[in-house]
Design a protein around this motif. Structure first.
Motif, PDB file in Angstrom:
ATOM      1  N   LEU A  59       0.993  -1.003   0.219  1.00  9.11           N
ATOM      2  CA  LEU A  59      -0.427   0.107  -0.120  1.00  9.11           C
ATOM      3  C   LEU A  59       0.791   1.272   0.380  1.00  9.11           C
ATOM      4  N   GLU A  93       0.233   5.382   0.228  1.00 10.63           N
ATOM      5  CA  GLU A  93      -0.110   6.626   0.198  1.00 10.63           C
ATOM      6  C   GLU A  93       0.847   7.544  -0.132  1.00 10.63           C
ATOM      7  N   ARG A 105     -10.796  10.577  -1.240  1.00  7.14           N
ATOM      8  CA  ARG A 105      -9.820  10.362  -0.015  1.00  7.14           C
ATOM      9  C   ARG A 105     -10.345   8.914   1.074  1.00  7.14           C
ATOM     10  N   GLN A 106     -10.865   8.523   0.622  1.00  4.07           N
ATOM     11  CA  GLN A 106     -12.014   7.318   1.429  1.00  4.07           C
ATOM     12  C   GLN A 106     -11.737   5.392   0.245  1.00  4.07           C
ATOM     13  N   THR A 107     -10.981   5.975  -0.991  1.00  6.38           N
ATOM     14  CA  THR A 107     -11.019   5.019  -1.878  1.00  6.38           C
ATOM     15  C   THR A 107      -9.727   4.591  -1.633  1.00  6.38           C
ATOM     16  N   GLU A 108      -9.930   3.178  -1.614  1.00  8.79           N
ATOM     17  CA  GLU A 108      -8.023   2.754  -2.337  1.00  8.79           C
ATOM     18  C   GLU A 108      -7.880   2.585  -3.424  1.00  8.79           C
ATOM     19  N   ARG A 123      -5.938   1.478  -6.703  1.00  7.38           N
ATOM     20  CA  ARG A 123      -4.927   0.060  -7.094  1.00  7.38           C
ATOM     21  C   ARG A 123      -4.653   0.371  -8.200  1.00  7.38           C
ATOM     22  N   ARG A 151      -1.390  -0.993  -4.483  1.00  2.00           N
ATOM     23  CA  ARG A 151      -2.820  -0.486  -3.844  1.00  2.00           C
ATOM     24  C   ARG A 151      -2.739   1.135  -3.291  1.00  2.00           C
ATOM     25  N   ARG A 192      -3.650   4.815  -1.203  1.00  8.34           N
ATOM     26  CA  ARG A 192      -4.111   6.078  -0.660  1.00  8.34           C
ATOM     27  C   ARG A 192      -4.048   6.926  -1.586  1.00  8.34           C
ATOM     28  N   VAL A 219      -3.682  10.513   0.473  1.00 13.37           N
ATOM     29  CA  VAL A 219      -4.288  10.482   1.439  1.00 13.37           C
ATOM     30  C   VAL A 219      -3.863  12.452   1.542  1.00 13.37           C
TER      31      VAL A 219
END
Length: 210
Positions: free
Chosen positions: A87, A89, A118-121, A123, A204, A206, A208
């Protein structure tokens, strides 16, 4: 899935009939093929995912490999969180000039757009357009947005943008027609690094707040 020969030493796995789940299907096969190659079950120099296909290049015997793949059990898409992929960020300053345009398409306001991003992960589904540019999936299909009718002649490096069902981050300055929602100072491509690109298929992501 259709397995097509491409030249003398390549195969194309074509998932065009999988509809809205095609991105998850491509990612599942990309992960499976990388895993089998690492384990020694598959010989291919390059395994390259795209929007609805996976290309295997550098295959010594394409006919035998196509038969081998056809005999494998079905590869089912897994939930992104269950794959254990890295992941990353990415700190983002959400000040893109196209935020109001995205809000209009999404039938919300700018804070609503930021909340969703902001809430979506995300890929990395595949790479292209420019070295280090990853096409990020994770937004639902109904939030797809159009490209600009006339691309900007220069989009600054680090710009975070949306187009179609994808998000993306410009690793270097270039022309571009995606809708700008923010920017990051994170270096995503450096030819001196190993690997040069921070975003590779399967990563993955994010976005942020910076």
């Amino acid at each position: 899935m259709r397995i097509r020969p491409v030249g003398a030493h390549a195969l194309l796995l074509d998932f065009i009939d999988h509809g809205a789940e095609v991105a998850a299907t491509v990612e599942a096969w990309r992960s499976e093929l990388w895993h089998r190659r690492d384990r020694g079950d598959l010989v291919a120099t390059e395994i390259v995912p795209a929007a609805a296909t996976v290309l295997l290049d550098g295959v010594p015997d394409p006919v035998a490999t196509a038969g081998q793949i056809a005999r494998w059990p079905p590869v089912l898409p897994a939930h992104p969180a269950a794959t254990g992929a890295d992941l990353l960020e990415v700190p983002v300053s959400y000040d893109g000039e196209d935020l109001p345009r995205v809000a209009e398409h999404w039938r919300t306001d700018v804070p609503g757009v930021l909340r969703r991003l902001r809430q979506t992960e995300f890929r990395v589904a595949f790479c292209g357009f420019a070295p280090g540019f990853g096409y990020l999936t994770g937004l639902p299909a109904e939030l797809a947005v159009p490209r600009l009718a006339t691309p900007r002649p220069r989009v600054p490096a680090g710009s975070v943008a949306l187009a179609g069902p994808y998000a993306g981050i410009y690793p270097t300055a270039s022309p571009g027609g995606w809708l700008l929602v923010g920017r990051t100072g994170l270096t995503l491509f450096d030819v001196r690094a190993d690997p040069p690109a921070r975003l590779v298929p399967g990563t993955r992501v994010r976005l942020v707040p910076a």
